[in-house]
Design an enzyme around this catalytic site. Sequence first.
Site, PDB file in Angstrom:
ATOM      1  N   LYS A 162       0.866  -0.989  -0.078  1.00 24.90           N
ATOM      2  CA  LYS A 162       0.001  -0.059   0.042  1.00 24.90           C
ATOM      3  C   LYS A 162       0.891   1.188   0.025  1.00 24.90           C
ATOM      4  O   LYS A 162       1.795   1.442   0.856  1.00 24.90           O
ATOM      5  CB  LYS A 162      -0.877  -0.036   1.335  1.00 24.90           C
ATOM      6  CG  LYS A 162      -2.011   1.304   1.055  1.00 24.90           C
ATOM      7  CD  LYS A 162      -2.656   1.515   2.271  1.00 24.90           C
ATOM      8  CE  LYS A 162      -1.877   2.494   3.155  1.00 24.90           C
ATOM      9  NZ  LYS A 162      -1.455   3.785   2.629  1.00 24.90           N
TER      10      LYS A 162
ATOM     11  N   GLY B 181       7.904   5.247   7.359  1.00 21.48           N
ATOM     12  CA  GLY B 181       7.058   6.200   7.456  1.00 21.48           C
ATOM     13  C   GLY B 181       7.416   6.986   8.749  1.00 21.48           C
ATOM     14  O   GLY B 181       8.679   7.052   9.301  1.00 21.48           O
TER      15      GLY B 181
ATOM     16  N   THR C  74       3.340   6.480  13.426  1.00 21.03           N
ATOM     17  CA  THR C  74       2.746   5.458  12.608  1.00 21.03           C
ATOM     18  C   THR C  74       3.547   4.247  12.962  1.00 21.03           C
ATOM     19  O   THR C  74       2.749   3.151  12.977  1.00 21.03           O
ATOM     20  CB  THR C  74       2.658   5.915  11.148  1.00 21.03           C
ATOM     21  OG1 THR C  74       1.967   6.935  10.870  1.00 21.03           O
ATOM     22  CG2 THR C  74       1.550   4.673  10.372  1.00 21.03           C
TER      23      THR C  74
ATOM     24  N   GLU D 208      11.295   1.368   9.212  1.00 21.76           N
ATOM     25  CA  GLU D 208      12.200   2.624   9.039  1.00 21.76           C
ATOM     26  C   GLU D 208      11.325   3.830   9.041  1.00 21.76           C
ATOM     27  O   GLU D 208      10.527   4.138   8.439  1.00 21.76           O
ATOM     28  CB  GLU D 208      12.431   2.252   7.296  1.00 21.76           C
ATOM     29  CG  GLU D 208      13.176   0.980   6.905  1.00 21.76           C
ATOM     30  CD  GLU D 208      14.476   1.000   7.347  1.00 21.76           C
ATOM     31  OE1 GLU D 208      15.096   1.922   7.889  1.00 21.76           O
ATOM     32  OE2 GLU D 208      15.221  -0.113   7.555  1.00 21.76           O
TER      33      GLU D 208
ATOM     34  N   CYS E 162      14.334  11.049   4.425  1.00 20.21           N
ATOM     35  CA  CYS E 162      14.398  10.560   5.871  1.00 20.21           C
ATOM     36  C   CYS E 162      15.951  11.053   6.478  1.00 20.21           C
ATOM     37  O   CYS E 162      15.841  11.189   7.448  1.00 20.21           O
ATOM     38  CB  CYS E 162      13.933   9.046   6.136  1.00 20.21           C
ATOM     39  SG  CYS E 162      14.986   7.941   4.897  1.00 20.21           S
TER      40      CYS E 162
ATOM     41  N   GLU F  81      11.944  16.114  13.462  1.00 18.41           N
ATOM     42  CA  GLU F  81      11.923  16.194  12.178  1.00 18.41           C
ATOM     43  C   GLU F  81      11.163  17.239  11.416  1.00 18.41           C
ATOM     44  O   GLU F  81      10.295  17.685  11.735  1.00 18.41           O
ATOM     45  CB  GLU F  81      11.434  14.788  11.661  1.00 18.41           C
ATOM     46  CG  GLU F  81      11.810  14.484  10.272  1.00 18.41           C
ATOM     47  CD  GLU F  81      11.319  13.155   9.864  1.00 18.41           C
ATOM     48  OE1 GLU F  81      10.038  12.835  10.075  1.00 18.41           O
ATOM     49  OE2 GLU F  81      12.082  12.238   9.252  1.00 18.41           O
TER      50      GLU F  81
HETATM   51  P1  NAD Z   1       3.309   8.415   7.488  1.00 15.97           P
HETATM   52  O1  NAD Z   1       3.592   7.601   8.642  1.00 15.97           O
HETATM   53  O2  NAD Z   1       2.124   9.520   7.638  1.00 15.97           O
HETATM   54  O3  NAD Z   1       2.685   7.448   6.535  1.00 15.97           O
HETATM   55  C1  NAD Z   1       3.308   6.245   6.010  1.00 15.97           C
HETATM   56  C2  NAD Z   1       2.461   5.144   5.545  1.00 15.97           C
HETATM   57  O4  NAD Z   1       1.731   4.617   6.496  1.00 15.97           O
HETATM   58  C3  NAD Z   1       1.429   5.702   4.424  1.00 15.97           C
HETATM   59  O5  NAD Z   1       1.480   4.833   3.509  1.00 15.97           O
HETATM   60  C4  NAD Z   1       0.213   5.615   5.372  1.00 15.97           C
HETATM   61  O6  NAD Z   1      -1.005   5.753   4.793  1.00 15.97           O
HETATM   62  C5  NAD Z   1       0.104   4.849   6.180  1.00 15.97           C
HETATM   63  N1  NAD Z   1      -0.616   4.617   7.256  1.00 15.97           N
HETATM   64  C6  NAD Z   1      -0.712   5.861   8.333  1.00 15.97           C
HETATM   65  N2  NAD Z   1      -1.431   5.389   9.403  1.00 15.97           N
HETATM   66  C7  NAD Z   1      -1.351   3.934   9.519  1.00 15.97           C
HETATM   67  C8  NAD Z   1      -1.714   3.053  10.315  1.00 15.97           C
HETATM   68  N3  NAD Z   1      -2.480   3.353  11.399  1.00 15.97           N
HETATM   69  N4  NAD Z   1      -1.597   1.717   9.910  1.00 15.97           N
HETATM   70  C9  NAD Z   1      -1.082   1.381   8.605  1.00 15.97           C
HETATM   71  N5  NAD Z   1      -0.450   2.300   7.856  1.00 15.97           N
HETATM   72  C10 NAD Z   1      -0.708   3.622   8.148  1.00 15.97           C
HETATM   73  O7  NAD Z   1       4.518   8.773   6.783  1.00 15.97           O
HETATM   74  P2  NAD Z   1       4.616   9.823   5.622  1.00 15.97           P
HETATM   75  O8  NAD Z   1       3.951  11.290   6.001  1.00 15.97           O
HETATM   76  O9  NAD Z   1       3.738   9.399   4.562  1.00 15.97           O
HETATM   77  O10 NAD Z   1       6.147   9.851   5.487  1.00 15.97           O
HETATM   78  C11 NAD Z   1       7.005  10.649   5.955  1.00 15.97           C
HETATM   79  C12 NAD Z   1       7.825   9.848   7.011  1.00 15.97           C
HETATM   80  O11 NAD Z   1       8.390   8.829   6.458  1.00 15.97           O
HETATM   81  C13 NAD Z   1       8.857  10.823   7.857  1.00 15.97           C
HETATM   82  O12 NAD Z   1       8.737  10.650   9.135  1.00 15.97           O
HETATM   83  C14 NAD Z   1      10.149   9.996   7.429  1.00 15.97           C
HETATM   84  O13 NAD Z   1      11.266  10.463   7.959  1.00 15.97           O
HETATM   85  C15 NAD Z   1       9.855   8.758   7.249  1.00 15.97           C
HETATM   86  N6  NAD Z   1      10.563   8.084   6.117  1.00 15.97           N
HETATM   87  C16 NAD Z   1      11.550   7.207   6.609  1.00 15.97           C
HETATM   88  C17 NAD Z   1      12.330   6.717   5.977  1.00 15.97           C
HETATM   89  C18 NAD Z   1      13.565   5.534   6.300  1.00 15.97           C
HETATM   90  O14 NAD Z   1      13.970   4.722   5.820  1.00 15.97           O
HETATM   91  N7  NAD Z   1      13.704   5.683   7.691  1.00 15.97           N
HETATM   92  C19 NAD Z   1      12.228   6.919   4.533  1.00 15.97           C
HETATM   93  C20 NAD Z   1      11.388   7.687   3.991  1.00 15.97           C
HETATM   94  C21 NAD Z   1      10.403   8.344   4.855  1.00 15.97           C
END
Ligand code: NAD
Length: 495
Positions: free
Chosen positions: A172, A222, A226, A244, A280, A378
Amino acid sequence: MIATELLIGGKPVPGEGDPLVVENPYTESELATVALPSPEQVDAAVAAARDAAKGWATTPAIERCELLHEVAARMRARTDELAELMTKEGGKPLVENSDEVGWTAAAFDYYAEMGRNFAGRVIPSIESTQLSLVLKEPMGVVACIVPWNYPLLLLSWKLAPALAAGNTVVAKPSELTPLSTLALAECFEHLPPGVVNLLAGDGRIGEAIVSDDRVDCVAFTGSVETGKKIAHICADRVARINLELGGKDPFIVCPDVAPAIDVAARGGAWAAFLNAGQVCTSAERFYVLEPVFDDYLQAFVDYTNSLVVGDPLDANTDIGPLVSARQRDRVAAQVDAAVAAGADVVTGGGPGGNGTGYFYAPTVVTGAPAETDLLREETFGPVAPLVRVKSLDEAIELANSTRFGLGANVYTKDLDTILRCMREIKAGTLWFNDPLTDNDAGPFGGMKQSGFGRELGQEGLEAFQETKHVHLETSLAPKEWWYPYGGGSSQPKGA
Ligand code: NAD
């Protein structure tokens, strides 16, 4: 035409749930509408993955290898089309998206070979009549939940090793960038039905997938918040997780780089502003040693002012818009709070671009107090706060002072400094003099609240394998340590 169908059980199907409008963050207009999956369709996707799991797990690794190379080839053949779509839905400059498609394909090629190269190991057995094996087996069904900033690359770091290890997948993408993922369906057409299932939707759909008992492992990229929710859900049913999460990467500049201060400034600006800071591992805190601070700041600001902010489809653009109005407002609020606490904006600090688009100008800040969110939480935007530090001790202490531990950068050629930073900085990746370069063979992930587990490399394959120890005795002779104990028993060797 933009593909908006889901992929369930090998078939492209229109969603039967609510509509999701996908916006172009540069034009601020609707790009496409995706019909989300109904609860029954989410159920069907997991069921399809479950049904396909046994057949895929028993497919010879060399066949899986060939099929995964074919995925990579199909992606490369569609680089221009995919990159344009990613640019329109995410706002990242076209060149960065073309690169992303290439890296995504490379991850499939890498794991195609890794998957046929490793299924465990032989360990010394307890007795000479025995054989002891450590088998690495598929887990079953893996859920891949990814964010919007690198929609295809971060998917591939899960999908490719999960498939190579013999798992089936339900994936997803983020609700902000579903289109490029749904467009991948053609790249999986040659796989057995159900091996890859592609859904769309927000956290509610994500939670339905993650909570499903038929899902054996959740690989998530993410936010920390989350990630914690997912960890709780999975802990309840002891499902495997790989997380991650966010970062607040430090970037240390040491005095010995004075002769190349311009290079260190360009490297720093790139690390801070790549993908408008929505990486990230963006450099989000610069700790610059006193003797080079003024020169570094000057070079950094000059370089920042030379960057082209604008239409992400234009080949001359260095920095595009942020992904959404919400994301831009969060970044602006963090900078404004730092300014209210005494920080100075040296350049930027407001909307960039000219006309429509969720732009935030590349921004350099000095004098932010250490306790402001700008130096602790962040940012995920094109903001570089520069902090003057007196010593390497202070730089390392500050580098380790947040709840994050994803990556860290250091500019120095001094061997003592390199060794100290290497040993003392708590981060999953340390880059010296070459910020943010990924290597498929190098494990990637975070310490502290930046994550749990690793992607890429051998570790990234094993993240999707269960471990089974097999102890095989070829002799049927009774063991001397069995009952009865009256005869003077002894424990097996090695117990
Ligand atoms: P997010 O946590 O809001 O969402 C990430 C994903 O999780 C989306 O697909 C979202 O729909 C899904 N999601 C949201 N709530 C959920 C739940 N309760 N259960 C299951 N899935 C759920 O993050 P974002 O705003 O999309 O991305 C930005 C974040 O991602 C930043 O914090 C960034 O640092 C992080 N990130 C980390 C890495 C890494 O490799 N460590 C890489 C890229 C981004």
